[in-house]
Design a protein around this motif. Structure first.
Motif, PDB file in Angstrom:
ATOM      1  N   TYR A  64     -17.833  69.224  -6.113  1.00  0.00           N
ATOM      2  CA  TYR A  64     -17.174  68.406  -5.105  1.00  0.00           C
ATOM      3  C   TYR A  64     -17.510  68.947  -3.730  1.00  0.00           C
ATOM      4  O   TYR A  64     -17.371  70.139  -3.481  1.00  0.00           O
ATOM      5  N   ASN A  72     -11.721  64.995   2.947  1.00  0.00           N
ATOM      6  CA  ASN A  72     -12.180  64.086   1.894  1.00  0.00           C
ATOM      7  C   ASN A  72     -13.235  64.785   1.045  1.00  0.00           C
ATOM      8  O   ASN A  72     -14.043  65.567   1.561  1.00  0.00           O
ATOM      9  N   THR A  74     -16.224  64.391  -2.256  1.00  0.00           N
ATOM     10  CA  THR A  74     -17.112  63.510  -3.012  1.00  0.00           C
ATOM     11  C   THR A  74     -17.692  64.275  -4.191  1.00  0.00           C
ATOM     12  O   THR A  74     -18.190  65.391  -4.026  1.00  0.00           O
ATOM     13  N   ARG A  76     -20.387  65.274  -6.945  1.00  0.00           N
ATOM     14  CA  ARG A  76     -21.846  65.328  -7.057  1.00  0.00           C
ATOM     15  C   ARG A  76     -22.224  66.015  -8.366  1.00  0.00           C
ATOM     16  O   ARG A  76     -21.407  66.675  -8.991  1.00  0.00           O
TER      17      ARG A  76
END
Length: 170
Positions: A64, A72, A74, A76
Motif C-alpha cells: 500500500y 489516502n 492505494t 499495488r
C-alpha cells in the motif's frame, strides 16, 4: 499490537501500523493520531524524508502506497507474505521483501514493482538515502548487498538467523 513505525526526517510526520488493525498517521510530531485504511495484518511501514511518500505492507496482502502524507492509500503489487519495506529519502526508490519469497524493488515511488530472483526467508531490508545502496537479511541466510539501486545483489558474511538491518544515509 503495534509492529512498525517510521518518521519523516523532521519527525513531523509519523506513521505506525498495527497487526490486525489500521494504519495510524500523525502530522504534528506524534501528538495526535488518525486511523487510516482498513484492518489488515500490517507488518512494516517506511516514509520518505519529507513524509509525503509512504509505503506499508500487510501479510498475505498487497503493498500500500501513499503520496499525500498517509491520508489516502492505494494497493499495488500482488498479495504476498510481505515482511519489510524501506524507502530512499525522496521515496523514488523502494524495496520490499517477502518471507520465503523474493526481493521486489520500485524506482517510481512504489507505483510499479520488479521482482528480483533471490528467494530467501527475508526478514528486513534497508536503503541508503539515495537508494543506491541496499542491504537485505533473512533467516538462515547471508547478508545481501546491492550498490546499484537493488538491480543486482551479492551475498556476504555467513548463513545466520539475521533479524534486522539498518543503513546510514550514505
Amino acid at each position: 499490537n503495534w509492529v512498525s513505525v517510521s518518521l519523516s526526517s523532521t519527525g513531523q510526520y509519523q506513521t505506525a501500523v498495527v497487526n490486525s488493525g489500521q494504519i495510524h498517521i500523525s502530522s504534528d510530531f506524534g501528538v495526535n493520531w488518525t486511523a487510516r485504511e482498513s484492518n489488515k495484518q500490517w507488518i512494516s511501514v517506511s516514509l520518505s524524508s519529507t513524509g509525503q511518500y509512504q509505503t506499508a505492507l500487510a501479510r498475505s496482502s498487497k503493498i500500500y502506497i501513499s503520496s499525500d502524507f498517509g491520508v489516502n492509500w492505494t494497493a499495488r503489487e500482488s498479495s504476498r507474505n510481505w515482511v519489510s519495506v524501506s524507502l530512499s529519502s525522496t521515496g523514488q526508490y523502494q524495496t520490499a521483501v517477502v518471507y520465503n519469497g523474493k526481493i521486489y524493488r520500485s524506482s517510481d515511488f512504489g507505483v510499479t514493482w520488479m521482482e528480483k530472483d533471490i528467494g530467501k526467508y527475508w526478514r528486513s531490508v534497508s536503503l541508503s538515502s539515495t537508494g543506491q545502496y541496499q542491504t537485505a537479511v533473512g533467516y538462515i541466510a547471508k547478508i545481501y548487498i546491492s550498490s546499484d539501486f537493488g538491480e543486482t545483489w551479492t551475498a556476504n558474511e555467513s548463513n545466520r538467523n539475521w533479524n534486522s538491518i539498518s543503513l546510514s544515509s550514505s
